[in-house]
Design an enzyme around this catalytic site. Structure first.
Site, PDB file in Angstrom:
ATOM      1  CD  GLU A   1       1.665   4.159   7.833  1.00  0.00           C
ATOM      2  OE1 GLU A   1       1.328   4.202   6.922  1.00  0.00           O
ATOM      3  OE2 GLU A   1       1.904   4.478   8.317  1.00  0.00           O
TER       4      GLU A   1
ATOM      5  CE  LYS B   1      -1.980   6.131   5.899  1.00  0.00           C
ATOM      6  NZ  LYS B   1      -0.660   6.537   5.484  1.00  0.00           N
TER       7      LYS B   1
ATOM      8  CB  CYS C   1      -0.418   6.339   9.964  1.00  0.00           C
ATOM      9  SG  CYS C   1       1.005   7.463  10.047  1.00  0.00           S
TER      10      CYS C   1
END
Length: 285
Positions: free
Chosen positions: A36, A105, A145
């Site tokens: 990321e 995300k 993440c």
């Protein structure tokens, strides 16, 4: 799996990414996963201004590299400017150099750590739902993440058949030291799947000040929770792993937790709260 020290210099980061893709392909990789913010890691203001389109020159370069080396590439998370807004997107590039899939995300990092505010929602919008991709018969679940703190997402991916769970990250150094290994091992154990987590890492020298320091320790974890690879704090590294998918089948047969889960509606009701009376000891009344 890759790791490098990402900065706000997109051109330099792209050169690193291309170099590591070539190195992984030379070591017979089928899939190369980039971290990321690997193409650009800066302040919120910098990252908002530098958001790319999917047809940006930098993305085209990655597509050309995938085709040239005949290897699939996952750009683990970039600020992706679209007609619907800016997302933090993981782009899946197949070995022909075509963008074959995308995950936006879902969970945005809005937190204050060590006095520093990380307001991701000021930069990007949340994605709409989970994504599983099929690469050469292998089912791969995509996350990014901060998603790692939300086990229900990983369970949804595993329930959809994911055998490998990707967690490309730019994890804050302080929370990484406290939680990174535990979270990744937990997600692997809960879902009896491989977890592969490429990462960015903090500056290797005091001469460069990062917008925020990231933890590194790109990690690969087995379905049984064993750490297979830990890239530590290497400022630039790549490691190719052979993932034995029979280990997923064996682990899930030994511990059939996916088959044993209860229907979602059974969890939907409010939990019963049971209050017990406190007994006052004799002689204290």
């Amino acid at each position: 799996m890759t790791q490098w020290h990402a900065t706000a210099d997109i051109a330099a980061n792209l050169t690193t990414a291309l170099r590591l893709i070539a190195a992984a392909a030379a070591d017979s990789a089928d899939l190369v996963v980039l971290p990321e913010n690997g193409l650009m890691l800066g302040t919120n203001t910098q990252m908002r201004a530098a958001a790319l389109h999917e047809d940006a020159d930098e993305v085209r370069e990655l597509c050309r590299a995938a085709a040239a080396h005949e290897v699939a590439v996952v750009l683990g998370g970039m600020k992706n400017r679209t007609a619907a807004g800016t997302f933090n997107s993981a782009l899946v590039i197949d070995a022909a150099g075509t963008i074959a899939g995308r995950y936006d995300k879902m969970h945005l990092f809005d937190a204050t750590i060590g006095g520093q505010s990380f307001e991701a929602s000021s930069v990007e919008r949340p994605g709409a739902g989970p994504v599983v991709i099929d690469l050469d018969g292998v089912r791969i679940g995509l996350t990014i993440c901060y998603d790692v703190r939300f086990p229900e997402l990983f369970r949804a991916l595993a329930t959809a058949g994911a055998e490998v769970l990707l967690v490309p990250a730019a994890f804050v150094q302080s929370t990484g030291a406290a939680h990174w290994h535990t979270l990744l091992r937990a997600r692997a154990i809960e879902n009896l799947a491989y977890v592969v987590a490429p990462a960015t890492v903090h500056s290797p020298t005091a001469e460069y000040t990062d917008a925020f320091a990231t933890y590194g320790h790109a990690l690969a974890v087995s379905p049984w929770g064993e750490v297979l690879v830990d890239l530590g704090e290497e400022p630039e590294a790549v490691r190719v792993l052979d993932l034995d998918l029979d280990a997923v089948t064996s682990a899930r047969a030994a511990l059939p937790v996916l088959a044993g889960r209860r229907a979602a509606e059974e969890y939907g009701a409010d939990p019963r709260v049971v209050t017990t009376a406190t007994r006052i000891p004799e002689g204290t009344r």
